[in-house]
Scaffold this motif. Structure first.
Motif, PDB file in Angstrom:
ATOM      1  N   LEU A 117      16.743   4.884 -13.656  1.00 12.00           N
ATOM      2  CA  LEU A 117      16.221   4.630 -12.313  1.00 12.00           C
ATOM      3  C   LEU A 117      14.704   4.497 -12.322  1.00 12.00           C
ATOM      4  O   LEU A 117      14.151   3.512 -11.820  1.00 12.00           O
ATOM      5  CB  LEU A 117      16.649   5.759 -11.375  1.00 12.00           C
ATOM      6  CG  LEU A 117      16.083   5.725  -9.954  1.00 12.00           C
ATOM      7  CD1 LEU A 117      16.443   4.422  -9.256  1.00 12.00           C
ATOM      8  CD2 LEU A 117      16.582   6.924  -9.150  1.00 12.00           C
ATOM      9  N   ALA A 118      14.015   5.475 -12.903  1.00 12.91           N
ATOM     10  CA  ALA A 118      12.551   5.454 -12.906  1.00 12.91           C
ATOM     11  C   ALA A 118      12.016   4.264 -13.692  1.00 12.91           C
ATOM     12  O   ALA A 118      11.052   3.612 -13.252  1.00 12.91           O
ATOM     13  CB  ALA A 118      12.017   6.761 -13.495  1.00 12.91           C
ATOM     14  N   GLY A 119      12.617   3.959 -14.820  1.00 14.40           N
ATOM     15  CA  GLY A 119      12.138   2.860 -15.652  1.00 14.40           C
ATOM     16  C   GLY A 119      12.254   1.506 -14.980  1.00 14.40           C
ATOM     17  O   GLY A 119      11.328   0.690 -15.045  1.00 14.40           O
ATOM     18  N   ASN A 120      13.375   1.255 -14.318  1.00 16.85           N
ATOM     19  CA  ASN A 120      13.560  -0.030 -13.649  1.00 16.85           C
ATOM     20  C   ASN A 120      12.619  -0.197 -12.467  1.00 16.85           C
ATOM     21  O   ASN A 120      12.054  -1.281 -12.253  1.00 16.85           O
ATOM     22  CB  ASN A 120      15.014  -0.172 -13.182  1.00 16.85           C
ATOM     23  CG  ASN A 120      15.948  -0.596 -14.293  1.00 16.85           C
ATOM     24  OD1 ASN A 120      16.019  -1.768 -14.651  1.00 16.85           O
ATOM     25  ND2 ASN A 120      16.664   0.362 -14.862  1.00 16.85           N
ATOM     26  N   ILE A 121      12.446   0.849 -11.690  1.00 12.88           N
ATOM     27  CA  ILE A 121      11.543   0.762 -10.541  1.00 12.88           C
ATOM     28  C   ILE A 121      10.096   0.600 -11.009  1.00 12.88           C
ATOM     29  O   ILE A 121       9.339  -0.231 -10.485  1.00 12.88           O
ATOM     30  CB  ILE A 121      11.675   2.006  -9.647  1.00 12.88           C
ATOM     31  CG1 ILE A 121      13.114   2.132  -9.118  1.00 12.88           C
ATOM     32  CG2 ILE A 121      10.700   1.943  -8.484  1.00 12.88           C
ATOM     33  CD1 ILE A 121      13.578   0.944  -8.299  1.00 12.88           C
ATOM     34  N   MET A 136       0.809  -1.220   0.000  1.00 11.67           N
ATOM     35  CA  MET A 136       0.000   0.000   0.000  1.00 11.67           C
ATOM     36  C   MET A 136       0.848   1.278   0.000  1.00 11.67           C
ATOM     37  O   MET A 136       0.362   2.359   0.306  1.00 11.67           O
ATOM     38  CB  MET A 136      -0.946   0.033   1.207  1.00 11.67           C
ATOM     39  CG  MET A 136      -1.821  -1.196   1.334  1.00 11.67           C
ATOM     40  SD  MET A 136      -2.854  -1.470  -0.140  1.00 11.67           S
ATOM     41  CE  MET A 136      -3.932  -0.043  -0.041  1.00 11.67           C
ATOM     42  N   SER A 137       2.111   1.164  -0.346  1.00 10.44           N
ATOM     43  CA  SER A 137       2.987   2.333  -0.368  1.00 10.44           C
ATOM     44  C   SER A 137       2.997   2.958  -1.754  1.00 10.44           C
ATOM     45  O   SER A 137       2.285   2.511  -2.661  1.00 10.44           O
ATOM     46  CB  SER A 137       4.420   1.941   0.043  1.00 10.44           C
ATOM     47  OG  SER A 137       4.986   1.072  -0.926  1.00 10.44           O
ATOM     48  N   PHE A 138       3.816   3.988  -1.925  1.00  8.93           N
ATOM     49  CA  PHE A 138       3.951   4.660  -3.208  1.00  8.93           C
ATOM     50  C   PHE A 138       5.439   4.831  -3.485  1.00  8.93           C
ATOM     51  O   PHE A 138       6.187   5.357  -2.649  1.00  8.93           O
ATOM     52  CB  PHE A 138       3.259   6.026  -3.186  1.00  8.93           C
ATOM     53  CG  PHE A 138       3.255   6.715  -4.528  1.00  8.93           C
ATOM     54  CD1 PHE A 138       2.231   6.497  -5.430  1.00  8.93           C
ATOM     55  CD2 PHE A 138       4.279   7.571  -4.897  1.00  8.93           C
ATOM     56  CE1 PHE A 138       2.220   7.121  -6.670  1.00  8.93           C
ATOM     57  CE2 PHE A 138       4.284   8.196  -6.132  1.00  8.93           C
ATOM     58  CZ  PHE A 138       3.243   7.968  -7.019  1.00  8.93           C
ATOM     59  N   SER A 139       5.870   4.371  -4.634  1.00  9.93           N
ATOM     60  CA  SER A 139       7.290   4.439  -4.992  1.00  9.93           C
ATOM     61  C   SER A 139       7.587   5.766  -5.684  1.00  9.93           C
ATOM     62  O   SER A 139       7.256   5.955  -6.856  1.00  9.93           O
ATOM     63  CB  SER A 139       7.660   3.267  -5.902  1.00  9.93           C
ATOM     64  OG  SER A 139       9.025   3.321  -6.253  1.00  9.93           O
ATOM     65  N   THR A 140       8.199   6.679  -4.964  1.00  5.12           N
ATOM     66  CA  THR A 140       8.469   8.011  -5.522  1.00  5.12           C
ATOM     67  C   THR A 140       9.516   7.969  -6.631  1.00  5.12           C
ATOM     68  O   THR A 140       9.477   8.777  -7.559  1.00  5.12           O
ATOM     69  CB  THR A 140       8.945   8.961  -4.410  1.00  5.12           C
ATOM     70  OG1 THR A 140      10.075   8.383  -3.732  1.00  5.12           O
ATOM     71  CG2 THR A 140       7.846   9.196  -3.395  1.00  5.12           C
ATOM     72  N   THR A 141      10.450   7.031  -6.542  1.00  5.33           N
ATOM     73  CA  THR A 141      11.509   6.952  -7.551  1.00  5.33           C
ATOM     74  C   THR A 141      11.033   6.312  -8.848  1.00  5.33           C
ATOM     75  O   THR A 141      11.813   6.175  -9.784  1.00  5.33           O
ATOM     76  CB  THR A 141      12.706   6.162  -7.009  1.00  5.33           C
ATOM     77  OG1 THR A 141      12.249   4.943  -6.408  1.00  5.33           O
ATOM     78  CG2 THR A 141      13.473   6.972  -5.987  1.00  5.33           C
ATOM     79  N   SER A 142       9.761   5.915  -8.913  1.00  4.38           N
ATOM     80  CA  SER A 142       9.212   5.413 -10.180  1.00  4.38           C
ATOM     81  C   SER A 142       8.721   6.550 -11.057  1.00  4.38           C
ATOM     82  O   SER A 142       8.329   6.310 -12.211  1.00  4.38           O
ATOM     83  CB  SER A 142       8.051   4.443  -9.894  1.00  4.38           C
ATOM     84  OG  SER A 142       6.964   5.121  -9.286  1.00  4.38           O
ATOM     85  N   HIS A 143       8.737   7.774 -10.536  1.00  5.40           N
ATOM     86  CA  HIS A 143       8.257   8.933 -11.294  1.00  5.40           C
ATOM     87  C   HIS A 143       9.439   9.696 -11.878  1.00  5.40           C
ATOM     88  O   HIS A 143      10.379  10.072 -11.155  1.00  5.40           O
ATOM     89  CB  HIS A 143       7.428   9.852 -10.404  1.00  5.40           C
ATOM     90  CG  HIS A 143       5.976   9.486 -10.385  1.00  5.40           C
ATOM     91  ND1 HIS A 143       5.003  10.217 -11.026  1.00  5.40           N
ATOM     92  CD2 HIS A 143       5.346   8.432  -9.839  1.00  5.40           C
ATOM     93  CE1 HIS A 143       3.823   9.636 -10.855  1.00  5.40           C
ATOM     94  NE2 HIS A 143       4.009   8.557 -10.132  1.00  5.40           N
ATOM     95  N   ILE A 144       9.378   9.945 -13.168  1.00  6.37           N
ATOM     96  CA  ILE A 144      10.456  10.642 -13.862  1.00  6.37           C
ATOM     97  C   ILE A 144      10.611  12.059 -13.330  1.00  6.37           C
ATOM     98  O   ILE A 144      11.714  12.635 -13.377  1.00  6.37           O
ATOM     99  CB  ILE A 144      10.191  10.642 -15.386  1.00  6.37           C
ATOM    100  CG1 ILE A 144      11.430  11.109 -16.155  1.00  6.37           C
ATOM    101  CG2 ILE A 144       8.978  11.490 -15.718  1.00  6.37           C
ATOM    102  CD1 ILE A 144      12.580  10.170 -16.080  1.00  6.37           C
TER     103      ILE A 144
END
Length: 266
Positions: free
Chosen positions: A200-204, A130-138
């Protein structure tokens, strides 16, 4: 004992698959919904809205402070687990900066250490349910990459002046090829922040999307939901490794770029 636990878990999965099997046929999987930016208080997302990105970036900062400041405040001779992790991270990044960029780059160690810890903590927090991955955003990774690019460029010109342009002039190549190579080097230099951030964003994002897809399969297959659950377990273990590796790659590339700024000649 381990086998008994495995069979108990398998039985629970099978029973839950029978009890909660979907009534509708077909898969309704939307793996990209988890990356949607939403306001915590409802309404339209604007420039000053407090969103899920804001929340999880704040939690990342709090966790970073807890790891590097609070856990090491006592400086115990026999360190706690948190202090041991902080000390290992400190030594790991310090050695990386020294080996890759040289001893004259140690002055930039606090900045590089902050980058690494922020990214790795954000990556690991993004793996929580239920978290949000901030590093997935460009938008997040692009700012981090742009700061590295600007810092390296400014340091290169401040330290070397016009000699920093030697980074683009391949003196070991034949004279006829040097102008062409200079254009190629110049283009590759300005592409750095793009590749730095997208990697980084693409892999996450890709890893989290795969987890969401398998989770959708588990919710749709009913009795056979244990099959994608096994896949989720394997992918999740891989994502734990990716979370560290991507932070490491981002950091070591920063060190490489810093080395080019401090020693620009080919």
């Amino acid at each position: 004992m381990g086998k008994i636990f495995f069979y108990i878990v398998l039985a629970v999965v099978l029973v839950s698959g029978l009890l909660f099997a979907p009534e509708q046929s077909g898969l309704q999987i939307h793996p990209m919904e988890q990356f949607e930016v939403k306001s915590l208080f409802g309404g339209h997302v604007g420039m000053f809205s407090v969103t899920n990105v804001t929340l999880w970036m704040a939690l990342t900062i709090v966790a970073t402070i807890a790891l590097l400041v609070l856990s090491t405040s006592r400086r115990a001779i026999v360190p706690s687990r948190a202090q041991s992790i902080a000390e290992l991270a400190y030594g790991f990044i310090y050695k990386m900066v020294e080996d890759v960029a040289g001893k004259d780059a140690i002055k930039f160690f606090p900045y590089i250490m902050t980058l690494f810890i922020f990214i790795v903590v954000a990556n690991f927090l993004g793996l929580l349910p239920m978290s949000f991955s901030t590093t997935s955003h460009i938008a997040v990774t692009a700012i981090l990459a742009a700061l590295v690019f600007i810092t390296v460029t400014v340091v290169g010109f401040v330290k070397n002046g016009a000699g920093f342009l030697g980074l683009f002039w391949v003196s070991s190549a034949p004279m006829a090829l040097r102008p062409i190579l200079a254009i190629i080097e110049l283009i590759s230099y300005f592409v750095r922040p793009v590749s730095h951030s997208i990697r980084l964003a693409g892999n996450i994002m890709a890893g989290h999307a795969v987890l969401k897809v398998f989770a959708g399969f588990a919710g749709a297959l009913g009795l056979f939901s244990f099959l994608p659950i096994f896949a989720i377990t394997a992918v999740y273990a891989l994502e734990v490794l990716v979370a560290f590796i991507q932070a490491y790659v981002f950091t070591i590339l920063t060190c490489v770029y810093l080395k080019d700024a401090l020693h620009p000649s080919h």
